[in-house]
Write a protein that holds these residues in place. Sequence first.
Motif, short mmCIF file in Angstrom:
data_model
loop_
_atom_site.label_atom_id
_atom_site.label_comp_id
_atom_site.label_asym_id
_atom_site.label_seq_id
_atom_site.Cartn_x
_atom_site.Cartn_y
_atom_site.Cartn_z
N ALA A 444 51.04 46.28 45.56
CA ALA A 444 50.45 45.90 44.28
C ALA A 444 51.51 45.85 43.20
O ALA A 444 51.58 44.89 42.40
N ILE A 445 52.36 46.88 43.17
CA ILE A 445 53.42 46.91 42.14
C ILE A 445 54.38 45.74 42.34
O ILE A 445 54.81 45.09 41.38
N ALA A 446 54.72 45.42 43.60
CA ALA A 446 55.63 44.31 43.87
C ALA A 446 55.04 42.98 43.41
O ALA A 446 55.73 42.15 42.80
N VAL A 447 53.76 42.76 43.70
CA VAL A 447 53.11 41.50 43.28
C VAL A 447 53.10 41.39 41.76
O VAL A 447 53.40 40.33 41.20
N LEU A 451 54.91 38.34 40.08
CA LEU A 451 54.11 37.30 39.43
C LEU A 451 53.75 37.64 37.98
O LEU A 451 53.32 36.75 37.24
N GLY A 452 53.89 38.89 37.61
CA GLY A 452 53.49 39.29 36.27
C GLY A 452 52.04 39.73 36.23
O GLY A 452 51.28 39.59 37.20
N ARG A 453 51.64 40.28 35.10
CA ARG A 453 50.26 40.73 34.93
C ARG A 453 49.32 39.54 34.80
O ARG A 453 49.76 38.42 34.51
N PRO A 454 48.03 39.76 35.00
CA PRO A 454 47.07 38.65 34.79
C PRO A 454 47.18 38.12 33.37
O PRO A 454 47.33 38.91 32.41
N PRO A 455 47.13 36.81 33.19
CA PRO A 455 47.27 36.25 31.84
C PRO A 455 46.07 36.59 30.95
O PRO A 455 45.03 37.03 31.43
N GLY A 697 42.90 50.55 40.20
CA GLY A 697 43.33 49.69 39.09
C GLY A 697 44.46 48.76 39.50
O GLY A 697 44.46 47.57 39.14
N LEU A 698 45.43 49.29 40.23
CA LEU A 698 46.52 48.44 40.73
C LEU A 698 45.97 47.35 41.66
O LEU A 698 46.41 46.19 41.59
N ALA A 699 45.04 47.72 42.52
CA ALA A 699 44.45 46.74 43.43
C ALA A 699 43.71 45.66 42.66
O ALA A 699 43.80 44.46 42.99
N LEU A 700 42.96 46.06 41.62
CA LEU A 700 42.23 45.08 40.82
C LEU A 700 43.18 44.10 40.13
O LEU A 700 42.97 42.88 40.17
N LEU A 701 44.24 44.61 39.51
CA LEU A 701 45.20 43.73 38.83
C LEU A 701 45.85 42.77 39.82
O LEU A 701 46.09 41.59 39.50
N THR A 702 46.13 43.27 41.02
CA THR A 702 46.75 42.41 42.03
C THR A 702 45.81 41.28 42.45
O THR A 702 46.21 40.12 42.55
N VAL A 703 44.56 41.63 42.70
CA VAL A 703 43.58 40.60 43.08
C VAL A 703 43.45 39.56 41.96
O VAL A 703 43.43 38.34 42.23
N MET A 704 43.36 40.02 40.73
CA MET A 704 43.22 39.10 39.60
C MET A 704 44.41 38.15 39.53
O MET A 704 44.25 36.94 39.29
N LEU A 706 46.47 37.28 41.99
CA LEU A 706 46.57 36.40 43.15
C LEU A 706 45.55 35.27 43.12
O LEU A 706 45.84 34.15 43.56
N VAL A 707 44.34 35.54 42.61
CA VAL A 707 43.30 34.50 42.61
C VAL A 707 43.26 33.72 41.29
O VAL A 707 42.47 32.79 41.14
N GLY A 708 44.12 34.09 40.33
CA GLY A 708 44.23 33.31 39.10
C GLY A 708 43.22 33.65 38.03
O GLY A 708 42.96 32.82 37.16
#
Length: 815
Positions: A444-447, A451-455, A697-704, A706-708
């Motif tokens: 999650a931290i690597a993603v 890619l950065g945080r969700p916009p 929380g890390l998992a949620l940010l990663t999913v957000m 990755l799916v845009g």
Amino acid sequence: MWLILLPLLAIGLARLRFDVEVFDLLPPDLRAVQGLKIYQEHFANARDLLLTISAPGAEQAEAAARSIAERLRVETNLVAEVTWEPPWLEHPEQTAEFMAYLWLNQAPEAFRQLTNRLAPEKLQAVLADAREQLATSMSPPEIARLSYDPFGLTRLPEKVAGAAPSFGEGQEMFSSADGRFRIMFVQARPRLQTYRECDEWLRRIQAIVQGGMGPGQASGVSLGYTGRPAFVSEVALGMQHDITLSVGGTALIIACLFWLAHRRLKPMFWLLALLALILGSTLALGGLIFGRINVVSMGFAAILLGLAVDYAVIHYQEALAHPELSIPEIRRAIAPSIFWAAVTTISSFLVLNFGGLPGLGQLGTLVGLGVGLSACIMIFEFLPPLFPDRREPKSHAAAEAGTGGARRAERETWQAPTGPAFAETKPARVKVVFGLTAAVAVSAIAVLLWLGRPPIDPTGDALRPRNSPAYAAMDEIQKHLTKEREPVWLIVGGRTEAGVARRLDQVQAVLERSASNHLIAGVTLPTALWPSPEFQASNRSMALALAAERRTMDHAAQAEGFAPNSLALTDRILEVWQAVGRMPGVFWPTNKLSQWVFRTFAARTPTNMFALGLVAPMAGQSEASRSQLSLVEEALPREDVWLSGWGLLGSSIFSRVKANLWKVLGPMVCLVLLSLWLAFHRPREISLSLAALLLSGLALLTVMRLVGWSWNLLNLMAIPLVLGTGVDYSIFMQLALRRYNGDLRMAYLSVGRALLLCGGTAVVGFGSLAFSTNAGMASLGRVCSVGIGCNMLIAIFLVPVWWSGGAKPPQVPKA
């Protein structure tokens, strides 16, 4: 308790009304919101429907518009007025009153120049000049004007001529440049006060329009409907869709999940009946407290269903796992878990009232009420009908016998090969779980670093419906008629005409400086068209003097060869001046044409007056453009001046939500920590719950990412919701582990399976909002469902192993 609640519920249901106005969801103290409300109330007629017509050719579009207008005008019980082309083309005789008003509104010096030009001794020269221009001009509009206005009364001073509507063609207000796109205004005869009335009226209008086009006209013609009746009807249909899909779908999935978990019909139907009771009671309490519930807040129903089922399932699973315990003993055993879970869940929704959005605050209050009600109902009402023989504690001997039997069954089940995979926390299992934890965290931290945080989306798009034909039609109007720039409205208010005029002058100076500094592309204000009491009072005597020369002017024109019908406009203007010259107060034109023109920029109430202007932002809708508009807004006078528009509205609300986020998160974090401390009193268990929240929380940010998905002004409120509802699972799980002395298998049997079902229903409840017709609610549902799902899975499958730290389950004593 029900004897006390029933009268209150009855009063609440009697008061209950549904609100479809999107602006009631927004903070009322924001100036952008206030401006949009004023615009909607006074300038966007609540009964006006805008109909768009697109055709392959200009002639076909015009023919279709004319045919539809003629057909609608026949329906006098449904339609009060239809305007499909500039009113002065259909009723040119009505332009005289507006021209007379414009002259009266000029500075006395300009009106004095007119009286001097039309002095009796100069009439012959004026008419001779007009006749010469008729003979030599090559301009058709000029020839047409002089043929009905030989005295040049339609030739206004330059300042007002640019602001006044052109009484020539003027089709740019109703048609695109190529003529293939047209709009028409349809004003409803009924008042259309409710969403049902709007929907019914719109359906009838659509049927009439479809049948109103002649043979061959419908080929290639596309129609669109926008305006308040279309928006309200759309919201109403969306509400019905959302309630049917979210509530009905969530209830069905809850029933299926319960059946798959327990295969018993009686508790399933009893659960659904209690959920219906909770939902209806919460709605009634909402009516009692609020009176009007916004349709967007109706999303509380699916959320509440997904959360309310938790308390029933936890009780039921505990009752199955411990057949030797009576219902009161079961209540006492899991009371701490239920209490602190309910407190954190209720609080997480109540703090939405501090988020700056009244609509979400209302939703949070409704869910909070429902969760409190469901906790009480499920604790005291769910188990007794299902286990009537366990209403009272058993005798000591029976309890001992029951305990022994239960332990024998427990030992047999413990040795069964079908037990859960982590029945014994073997070193290999511990390594796998901790390895999985590390892998999820590192990935999650690597993603997020890559890619950065969700916009973040700071616009107001989250407030709009998804797949909205009404908004699509509005976008087409913007594309074809407003040069693809979203309008920014400037509203100037006051109690008198003179007060509004003074503010218009102040605003004009500010906006001209802003345009010269390239903060805005331009501005259009009705300063020259707004009534000037001072000028009108000064010009009345001169207007009366000119009106007294009417016969002289008629004779002079006829002597120069002008026909009597060419003087109709002049005679009507002089008649207006003669009537107005004896009238007290400020003169406002009253015929239909003048009212139609004034409706575009002026509004009056018994206590206030408003003038409407348009500000053209710089090209594009970038963050720079929004910040430039914010600078312009800061420079404008604060009193009775509003700069507003959808773009400005979104950035203003998002700024408010961001500013208030600490008011939501601060109390929520404190409450979560307090709840964890009061529930555990052990730093280690508190740390494990916080670690579960952090990992989810890390998992949620990663999913957000990755799916845009992006953060917006509505789904930011998912953060406290995920915190408050997600922490419940770790509380339940760790208290169960403590209750069974670290026996992972028993904790899983009594609570873990129930949490899977509870978490699944909560995910379904929030996830059903993903199908909402409102874009913001859909994004809120998606984010909450993913966040809560991650919390639930981590609490059930990872936290027990973290908690046990590799310790083996206790030995079950022999019977």
